[in-house]
Design an enzyme around this catalytic site. Sequence first.
Site, PDB file in Angstrom:
ATOM      1  N   LYS A  17      -2.175  -6.522  -6.358  1.00  0.00           N
ATOM      2  CA  LYS A  17      -3.028  -6.494  -5.155  1.00  0.00           C
ATOM      3  C   LYS A  17      -4.367  -5.869  -5.525  1.00  0.00           C
ATOM      4  O   LYS A  17      -4.408  -4.861  -6.256  1.00  0.00           O
ATOM      5  CB  LYS A  17      -2.317  -5.657  -4.088  1.00  0.00           C
ATOM      6  CG  LYS A  17      -2.998  -5.597  -2.733  1.00  0.00           C
ATOM      7  CD  LYS A  17      -2.177  -4.702  -1.792  1.00  0.00           C
ATOM      8  CE  LYS A  17      -2.729  -4.669  -0.385  1.00  0.00           C
ATOM      9  NZ  LYS A  17      -1.913  -3.820   0.517  1.00  0.00           N
TER      10      LYS A  17
ATOM     11  N   SER B 132      -1.040  -6.163   4.797  1.00  0.00           N
ATOM     12  CA  SER B 132      -2.235  -6.528   4.057  1.00  0.00           C
ATOM     13  C   SER B 132      -1.968  -7.122   2.674  1.00  0.00           C
ATOM     14  O   SER B 132      -2.844  -7.775   2.114  1.00  0.00           O
ATOM     15  CB  SER B 132      -3.120  -5.293   3.889  1.00  0.00           C
ATOM     16  OG  SER B 132      -2.420  -4.294   3.170  1.00  0.00           O
TER      17      SER B 132
ATOM     18  N   SER C 140       2.709  -3.255   5.250  1.00  0.00           N
ATOM     19  CA  SER C 140       1.862  -4.114   4.408  1.00  0.00           C
ATOM     20  C   SER C 140       2.564  -4.733   3.213  1.00  0.00           C
ATOM     21  O   SER C 140       2.040  -5.643   2.589  1.00  0.00           O
ATOM     22  CB  SER C 140       0.618  -3.347   3.927  1.00  0.00           C
ATOM     23  OG  SER C 140      -0.329  -3.323   4.948  1.00  0.00           O
TER      24      SER C 140
END
Lengths: 458, 472, 106
Positions: free
Chosen positions: B74, B149, B173
């Site tokens: 990420k 996210s 997330s």
Amino acid sequence: MNNYTTIIGLETHVELKTASKMFCGCPSNHFGKPPNTQTCPVCLGLPGALPVPNKKAIEWSLMIGLAFNCKVSNFSKFDRKHYFYPDLPKGYQISQYDEPLCYEGYLDTSEGRVGITRVHIEEDTGKLQHTTISGSDMTLVDFNRSGVPLVEIVTEPDIRSAAQAKEFAQRLRSILRYLNVSDCDMEKGSMRLEANISLLQEFPISKFQFPINKNKSQLTKLPNYKVEVKNINSFRFMEKAILFEVERQKKLLESGYTPKQETRGWNESKNITVAQRSKETAADYRYFPEPDIPPMVFDDSYIKGVSSKIPELPQKIESLFIKKYNLRQQYAALLVSEKSLALYASDSFKEAASLGVDPDIVAGYIINQKINIDKVKPQDLVKDIKSKSESKVGDTKVIETWVDEAVKNLPQAVSDYQKGKLNAISALVGKVMQLSKGSADAKVVLNLLEKKLSSSKN
Amino acid sequence: MKTDLSLRKIIGLLQKGEVSALDLVKAYLEQIEAYNKKLNVYLSVNTKVLALAKTIHGKPDARYPLLGIPIAIKDIFLTKNLRTTAASLVLDDYIPAYSATVVTKLEEAGAIVLGKTNLDAWCHGSSTETSDYGPTKNPWNINHLPGGSSGGSAVAVATDLAPAAMGTETAGSVRGPAAWCGIVGLKPTYGRVSRYGVIAMGSSLDSPGPLTKTVEDAAIILNVIAGKDPNDATTSPTNFDDYTNELEKGVKDLKIGIARDYLLPNMDSKVKDLIISAAKLFEKLGAKVDLVKTLDPRFAISVYTVVQRSEVSSNLSRYDGIRYGRDRKYFGQEAKRRIMLGTFTLSTGYHDKYYKKAQKVRTLFIDDFNKVFKKYDLLIGPTMPGPAPKIGVTEGQAMFGEMADVLTEPTSISGLPGISVPCGFVDGLPIGLNIFGPQFSEGIILRTAYAYEQSTSWHKQKPVDFKKVIIL
Amino acid sequence: MANKTEITFTSESTAKIADLAKLKVEKKEENYLAKQFNQTLEVIDGLNKLNTQNIPETSQVTGLKNVFREDVVDKKRSLTQKEALSNSKKVHNGFFVVKAVFDSES
């Protein structure tokens, strides 16, 4: 004309001389290093970086608190203090808000006890420098200093005069140097003073019912304003700045104004304080507990351990010198200002006592002859003094002529001494010794000089 | 070679010498080439990945368990010399001078950083829509949100653009996008995995965790990334054994609670039914299962919102454009909103009413969990209240993320671990089962999830929608 | 769980907060943001339904305490001047550069 009580509180910041910074492993000795050569992700405030506190810095802060007779919190924590400034890389300073390491201490001065509100640890900021680059005003930023451990010592508003403020600050510095935790060099910025100054109008007590005790702040009411003076980088400037502020505020109060609550800076070239440009929005630091650092818990045995590492402090040695060796206070105070000097003096006095020499004379020698304590052994010094005093010219009549000549020759030293710069006498003693080609008895010289100077005053 | 294999299978192939690191990297680069544009998964692909793969000659072993395995990261983890943006234009050109501890640990285990995946800018969201580089698409239906996210990481794993990926969870997330994309997402205990070098969102909440195809893969990665980090004072010194050794232990000795209050009144009954069937399966596998009352998770929305935004406002103060990145006017709408609300909840006069109050209710949640976990080993519930909604629903919804993550927020504010595993479909979109427990119960959570996974086949279903060629 | 919030954002208070957060908010944005903040506060106010008398605050969940590092210089993470400045838009002789800020000496 009204009477006013001067109300002063001091905030002192000192950089600790730990090997590494407060929250990272960068070297903390930043003075004179090329810009931005002592940084890492943590102290440069890079994304993702996290602080890990320096154990020694915490221990030293506790030591400082204990040396100032503070209580140590069993529970303490770090907090984030938010404001934007280019020298603050994270947009917040890791500091301590409502749970400082130490609180409620005191330090005695000759004009009374000064309460210590708190002692806490935080991180220093980077350094700004103003310059012009191709015609436009710019500010340069160096983060070498960012993250250096900084201890803040805050007093109660207990100080009543510029002289007391100076004495307090000097005693404070002396203690910190005894603890060997900071260089306390005001010019290099490792010790910084801020004074909060205000004046309290004295009303007849019967009328307003608030007792004013000049020694200890039992004031039931403080003035409704205070002026913070920053940018003070010597004890002398602090004294001057306070004296200036007191006069300035008095004038305002006399003409019916309340001085504005503001921050002022000491301008050393003009010898005045100047209002600092205030930012338009009032500060709102939005403190909250630093989530990146677990809290600190100190049990009593740990605190005891820290306490046991505190060396004997100057005030204690000073009173010992006076009591045990019958030293005059002025000498005793000077000799304990530095730990190495105090140790030297102490050894010399022991020697003097065994050889039957008056320690006060030895003290005078150390101070006035600027003895190099690294080179002259205490034993040799005392032996020397003893032999000199035995072979010396002790005839006051003879010495007086040298004294007169010295006083004539060094008018500056005379006026300095009379203004209170007591060290100035050493130049005169030196002159007499020179005139006598070293044969005058120093104790007699000193006595005659002191008599002469005080009688010729005015 | 095929790119739909689990980590465990890839490790096996590498160990047998049937594939090389270079084969692997090439295969994933091809897959990325084919679908990345359409799905918007990677913000940067590591240009050195082929060169790196060529230098690898050994085989995965105990010392280098991930040797030669490409992993997606990420874009909130700093990667030295590889652009890291947090999906925000503020950091559009930021090249980190150091790597996050998690990245270093993965690399030290032999893994290769394949690329940096899309996310909600600064992790602010549960949709990946607030990315300054455009939303990632849900592979099950590209008109739907992937969740966030860590949406880019979830989609990378679901569509075989990476064998496994790293995400971070502040609340939901990791587990949220895993649920909506039909994969496994593990949120470890706060402090189990280092946050050093992870761009901070909510510092008292952030937990890095893996997104994987299988429960076993999650255990393999957790083995590598967990542990005390001297650079993160909040990491735990608590020891752990090889998490993969836990997997086969079954659930016979466990007491599992169905978190009654997590079956929200207005929730799609099809979601509730899937959770009840999961509970029945656990019972069949030998666990003792009860319906358990807990504190209403909806209160966690408020706590989480206040704590997270307060911390966000503080954490984003460092972005002033002086030392790196661009100045504060480049913050997007969502970041601005969060910074401002957090600034407000910490400001004089409101600090007690909001920040302090929230931290007190946080204590109530922790106390409640402590009570529940005295009687039960684990709780289960849905990961998300429903399947992935359509792209665009977040428009004008100031609280979309916080509302969507209502079922993961209680564990987040309490620092507890949890895993989301695929447990069925509603309207053709995957649903996740959230299994969560007390601090450092990752071992029990993993073996429970593994038992469930081995007795079901949901995880074997693969999305196909994203492969459809749209003919205009 | 939406309630009427007691505290209401206006465009003025929004501007003040923006200033404190060092963010630029356009005049026309202020109203919109104020509305969004009010929406959020309505949800947050749900907290008031819970009694928290005598409940301590939790700001960290790890239970850890006294986590320190030894006072040793660690060069492993040190950045060279070049590295430190590498992402900055404006540098001069090893310094970062910002538009003039006037401090005490002004």
